[in-house]
Design a protein around this motif. Sequence first.
Motif, short mmCIF file in Angstrom:
data_model
loop_
_atom_site.label_atom_id
_atom_site.label_comp_id
_atom_site.label_asym_id
_atom_site.label_seq_id
_atom_site.Cartn_x
_atom_site.Cartn_y
_atom_site.Cartn_z
N ARG A 116 0.83 -1.21 0.00
CA ARG A 116 0.00 0.00 0.00
C ARG A 116 0.87 1.26 0.00
NH1 ARG A 116 -4.34 0.05 4.64
NH2 ARG A 116 -5.09 -1.66 3.33
N HIS A 117 2.08 1.14 0.51
CA HIS A 117 2.96 2.30 0.63
C HIS A 117 4.12 2.27 -0.36
CE1 HIS A 117 0.99 3.58 4.39
NE2 HIS A 117 0.88 2.28 4.62
N ARG A 118 4.06 1.36 -1.32
CA ARG A 118 5.19 1.13 -2.23
C ARG A 118 5.64 2.41 -2.93
NH1 ARG A 118 5.70 0.23 -7.72
NH2 ARG A 118 7.58 -0.97 -8.32
N GLN A 119 4.75 3.09 -3.61
CA GLN A 119 5.16 4.26 -4.39
C GLN A 119 5.65 5.38 -3.48
OE1 GLN A 119 5.41 4.17 -7.82
NE2 GLN A 119 6.68 5.95 -7.32
N GLN A 120 5.02 5.53 -2.34
CA GLN A 120 5.45 6.55 -1.39
C GLN A 120 6.89 6.28 -0.93
OE1 GLN A 120 3.20 6.63 2.26
NE2 GLN A 120 3.86 8.70 2.81
N VAL A 121 7.20 5.03 -0.64
CA VAL A 121 8.56 4.68 -0.21
C VAL A 121 9.55 4.89 -1.35
CG1 VAL A 121 10.06 2.81 0.57
CG2 VAL A 121 7.79 3.07 1.58
#
Length: 276
Positions: A116-121
């Motif tokens: 769920r946080h892949r692109q943010q990371v």
Amino acid sequence: MTVILSGFADEISPDPEEQLATLAAESITHLELRSAWSVNVADFTAGQLTAFRAALDRAGVRVSAIGSPIGKIPVEAPLRPELERMRRIAGIAGELGTAIVRVFSFFIPPGEPPERHRQQVIDRMAALAAIAAEHGLILAHENEKEIYGDTADRCHDLITSVDSSAFQATFDAANFVQCGVRPFTQAYHLLRPYLVYLQVKDALAATGEVVPAGQGDGQVRETLAALRDSGFAGFVSLEPHLAQAGRYGGFSGPDGFTRAAQALKFLLTELSISWR
């Protein structure tokens, strides 16, 4: 193959003089700087940096890497302060003559899927890598429990997605064991093309207890043998965690650090890997 031995000297003692004395006793000429005087490297004052550098010079010890806390914050925390902290650490790395800075890829909220946080990371690590590139540094991403890059697949996805020569990998066998990953079988071959640094600690799969290299389930012997066969000639850094292991660091004491160093040297000798 010759590797360069290093270690997290704050695992020995908060006192730099005791750190350096123990390193000298083990003929280790480099250290990975995480803290001194119980002050994290990211929070060093100008005076502390000057004093630490002077102690290194007197002892003839060099810095292999900055063991920074960058990225060891919640993924939803504001990014700007972390970028400023990265710039400060970049300056410290330059002052101490190292091009490698250990980093993490942000704590994921408990119970939430990391994807769920892949692109943010990815975006956050790319921003950090851009700062590193400006300063001629390499960020060595450490696999760590509860961050995005805890498994080999996510570490690989992160590094290839950021796609920067300033963002590469370090390798921590114990952390992989504690995440249910077999370090050599499942992680080494995937990450070897990006591996610029090796951190050494081992762990028991049944309990997660950290143990000296070669005494757990971290497949340290197999990893070292493969590195030897691939011509790796970089830093091998002890992070023993034998007396205390926590979310933000560990401690071993002089005796524990010495025991960890001797266990690593035993493996290196057994594998015909020389060190300096």
